[in-house]
Design a protein around this motif. Structure first.
Motif, PDB file in Angstrom:
ATOM      1  N   LEU A  20       0.830  -1.197   0.000  1.00 58.16           N
ATOM      2  CA  LEU A  20       0.000   0.000   0.000  1.00 58.16           C
ATOM      3  C   LEU A  20       0.867   1.250   0.000  1.00 58.16           C
ATOM      4  O   LEU A  20       1.880   1.310   0.694  1.00 58.16           O
ATOM      5  CB  LEU A  20      -0.918   0.022   1.224  1.00 58.16           C
ATOM      6  CG  LEU A  20      -2.000  -1.050   1.252  1.00 58.16           C
ATOM      7  CD1 LEU A  20      -2.733  -1.033   2.594  1.00 58.16           C
ATOM      8  CD2 LEU A  20      -2.984  -0.850   0.108  1.00 58.16           C
ATOM      9  N   VAL A  21       0.456   2.226  -0.790  1.00 53.99           N
ATOM     10  CA  VAL A  21       1.134   3.519  -0.851  1.00 53.99           C
ATOM     11  C   VAL A  21       0.087   4.623  -0.681  1.00 53.99           C
ATOM     12  O   VAL A  21      -1.112   4.383  -0.800  1.00 53.99           O
ATOM     13  CB  VAL A  21       1.885   3.703  -2.192  1.00 53.99           C
ATOM     14  CG1 VAL A  21       3.041   2.730  -2.302  1.00 53.99           C
ATOM     15  CG2 VAL A  21       0.951   3.576  -3.379  1.00 53.99           C
ATOM     16  N   TRP A  22       0.576   5.818  -0.401  1.00 49.80           N
ATOM     17  CA  TRP A  22      -0.293   6.996  -0.325  1.00 49.80           C
ATOM     18  C   TRP A  22      -0.148   7.759  -1.629  1.00 49.80           C
ATOM     19  O   TRP A  22       0.957   8.135  -2.018  1.00 49.80           O
ATOM     20  CB  TRP A  22       0.094   7.878   0.857  1.00 49.80           C
ATOM     21  CG  TRP A  22      -0.291   7.277   2.168  1.00 49.80           C
ATOM     22  CD1 TRP A  22       0.521   6.585   3.021  1.00 49.80           C
ATOM     23  CD2 TRP A  22      -1.591   7.307   2.770  1.00 49.80           C
ATOM     24  NE1 TRP A  22      -0.197   6.182   4.124  1.00 49.80           N
ATOM     25  CE2 TRP A  22      -1.485   6.593   3.992  1.00 49.80           C
ATOM     26  CE3 TRP A  22      -2.809   7.838   2.389  1.00 49.80           C
ATOM     27  CZ2 TRP A  22      -2.585   6.440   4.842  1.00 49.80           C
ATOM     28  CZ3 TRP A  22      -3.897   7.673   3.238  1.00 49.80           C
ATOM     29  CH2 TRP A  22      -3.775   6.985   4.453  1.00 49.80           C
ATOM     30  N   VAL A  23      -1.252   7.983  -2.306  1.00 50.67           N
ATOM     31  CA  VAL A  23      -1.265   8.738  -3.557  1.00 50.67           C
ATOM     32  C   VAL A  23      -1.604  10.189  -3.226  1.00 50.67           C
ATOM     33  O   VAL A  23      -2.677  10.496  -2.734  1.00 50.67           O
ATOM     34  CB  VAL A  23      -2.323   8.185  -4.544  1.00 50.67           C
ATOM     35  CG1 VAL A  23      -2.284   8.980  -5.845  1.00 50.67           C
ATOM     36  CG2 VAL A  23      -2.135   6.705  -4.771  1.00 50.67           C
ATOM     37  N   HIS A  24      -0.638  11.063  -3.456  1.00 50.71           N
ATOM     38  CA  HIS A  24      -0.830  12.500  -3.265  1.00 50.71           C
ATOM     39  C   HIS A  24      -1.155  13.106  -4.635  1.00 50.71           C
ATOM     40  O   HIS A  24      -0.294  13.107  -5.512  1.00 50.71           O
ATOM     41  CB  HIS A  24       0.449  13.149  -2.718  1.00 50.71           C
ATOM     42  CG  HIS A  24       0.884  12.624  -1.395  1.00 50.71           C
ATOM     43  ND1 HIS A  24       1.482  11.385  -1.242  1.00 50.71           N
ATOM     44  CD2 HIS A  24       0.832  13.186  -0.159  1.00 50.71           C
ATOM     45  CE1 HIS A  24       1.768  11.206   0.039  1.00 50.71           C
ATOM     46  NE2 HIS A  24       1.385  12.280   0.717  1.00 50.71           N
ATOM     47  N   SER A  25      -2.361  13.574  -4.832  1.00 51.06           N
ATOM     48  CA  SER A  25      -2.748  14.243  -6.080  1.00 51.06           C
ATOM     49  C   SER A  25      -2.599  15.755  -5.870  1.00 51.06           C
ATOM     50  O   SER A  25      -2.886  16.251  -4.785  1.00 51.06           O
ATOM     51  CB  SER A  25      -4.188  13.918  -6.458  1.00 51.06           C
ATOM     52  OG  SER A  25      -4.337  12.536  -6.688  1.00 51.06           O
ATOM     53  N   PHE A  26      -2.162  16.441  -6.912  1.00 50.76           N
ATOM     54  CA  PHE A  26      -1.960  17.887  -6.774  1.00 50.76           C
ATOM     55  C   PHE A  26      -2.221  18.591  -8.091  1.00 50.76           C
ATOM     56  O   PHE A  26      -2.271  17.966  -9.147  1.00 50.76           O
ATOM     57  CB  PHE A  26      -0.551  18.196  -6.273  1.00 50.76           C
ATOM     58  CG  PHE A  26       0.560  17.577  -7.075  1.00 50.76           C
ATOM     59  CD1 PHE A  26       1.066  18.217  -8.197  1.00 50.76           C
ATOM     60  CD2 PHE A  26       1.091  16.338  -6.732  1.00 50.76           C
ATOM     61  CE1 PHE A  26       2.094  17.640  -8.942  1.00 50.76           C
ATOM     62  CE2 PHE A  26       2.117  15.765  -7.468  1.00 50.76           C
ATOM     63  CZ  PHE A  26       2.616  16.424  -8.579  1.00 50.76           C
ATOM     64  N   LYS A  27      -2.415  19.894  -8.002  1.00 51.72           N
ATOM     65  CA  LYS A  27      -2.614  20.708  -9.192  1.00 51.72           C
ATOM     66  C   LYS A  27      -1.772  21.969  -9.082  1.00 51.72           C
ATOM     67  O   LYS A  27      -1.492  22.456  -7.992  1.00 51.72           O
ATOM     68  CB  LYS A  27      -4.083  21.071  -9.391  1.00 51.72           C
ATOM     69  CG  LYS A  27      -4.648  21.987  -8.325  1.00 51.72           C
ATOM     70  CD  LYS A  27      -6.088  22.333  -8.606  1.00 51.72           C
ATOM     71  CE  LYS A  27      -6.653  23.145  -7.461  1.00 51.72           C
ATOM     72  NZ  LYS A  27      -6.769  24.538  -7.679  1.00 51.72           N
ATOM     73  N   ARG A  28      -1.399  22.459 -10.237  1.00 52.80           N
ATOM     74  CA  ARG A  28      -0.630  23.690 -10.329  1.00 52.80           C
ATOM     75  C   ARG A  28      -1.574  24.876 -10.119  1.00 52.80           C
ATOM     76  O   ARG A  28      -2.657  24.911 -10.695  1.00 52.80           O
ATOM     77  CB  ARG A  28       0.023  23.757 -11.710  1.00 52.80           C
ATOM     78  CG  ARG A  28       0.874  24.949 -11.942  1.00 52.80           C
ATOM     79  CD  ARG A  28       1.456  24.911 -13.340  1.00 52.80           C
ATOM     80  NE  ARG A  28       2.075  26.173 -13.608  1.00 52.80           N
ATOM     81  CZ  ARG A  28       3.184  26.345 -14.306  1.00 52.80           C
ATOM     82  NH1 ARG A  28       3.758  25.302 -14.845  1.00 52.80           N
ATOM     83  NH2 ARG A  28       3.689  27.521 -14.494  1.00 52.80           N
ATOM     84  N   ASN A  29      -1.162  25.823  -9.300  1.00 51.52           N
ATOM     85  CA  ASN A  29      -1.954  27.045  -9.091  1.00 51.52           C
ATOM     86  C   ASN A  29      -1.482  28.084 -10.094  1.00 51.52           C
ATOM     87  O   ASN A  29      -0.360  28.564  -9.994  1.00 51.52           O
ATOM     88  CB  ASN A  29      -1.751  27.602  -7.679  1.00 51.52           C
ATOM     89  CG  ASN A  29      -2.190  26.640  -6.611  1.00 51.52           C
ATOM     90  OD1 ASN A  29      -2.718  25.575  -6.898  1.00 51.52           O
ATOM     91  ND2 ASN A  29      -1.962  27.000  -5.371  1.00 51.52           N
ATOM     92  N   ASP A  30      -2.306  28.400 -11.053  1.00 53.43           N
ATOM     93  CA  ASP A  30      -1.900  29.391 -12.066  1.00 53.43           C
ATOM     94  C   ASP A  30      -2.474  30.757 -11.769  1.00 53.43           C
ATOM     95  O   ASP A  30      -3.402  30.938 -11.082  1.00 53.43           O
ATOM     96  CB  ASP A  30      -2.327  28.941 -13.466  1.00 53.43           C
ATOM     97  CG  ASP A  30      -1.461  27.776 -13.937  1.00 53.43           C
ATOM     98  OD1 ASP A  30      -0.252  27.793 -13.703  1.00 53.43           O
ATOM     99  OD2 ASP A  30      -2.031  26.837 -14.523  1.00 53.43           O
TER     100      ASP A  30
END
Length: 110
Positions: free
Chosen positions: A100-110
């Motif tokens: 098991l892993v932790w999936v960190h999802s992210f987005k660029r702040n434009d």
């Protein structure tokens, strides 16, 4: 601490560090980072070369549930390329579909 998640195991600034992966995040190709612990909580921000990103989600996933689309969100062309690189980076590691892993999802702040 966010009560829905365990305590952090590392600082958010360590989430995306490899130069190729930083470049992939800056270009928008990389939107996820898998780690064996929690590096950030949803809503937290981090900076890469002066650009701010926001963590949008943190989820638990087994390696066996990864798809080519997940590998692409990690900045790799497909799952085989992702597996190959991970196993080369972590000497002695074997790919265990049940890990098991932790999936960190992210987005660029434009």
């Amino acid at each position: 601490m966010n009560n829905n998640y365990p305590e952090k195991t590392c600082h958010i600034d360590r989430l995306v560090t490899h130069p190729k992966l930083v470049a992939a995040a800056l270009s928008g190709q990389k939107t996820q980072q898998r780690r064996d612990g929690i590096y950030a909580y949803p809503g937290e921000t981090f900076e890469l070369e002066g650009t701010t990103f926001t963590v949008t989600a943190v989820e638990r996933q087994s390696l066996g549930d990864m798809t080519d689309a997940d590998a692409q969100a990690e900045g790799y062309p497909n799952l085989d390329a992702y597996k190959d690189l991970i196993l080369r980076m972590h000497a002695g590691m074997t790919w265990n579909n049940d890990s098991l892993v932790w999936v960190h999802s992210f987005k660029r702040n434009d």
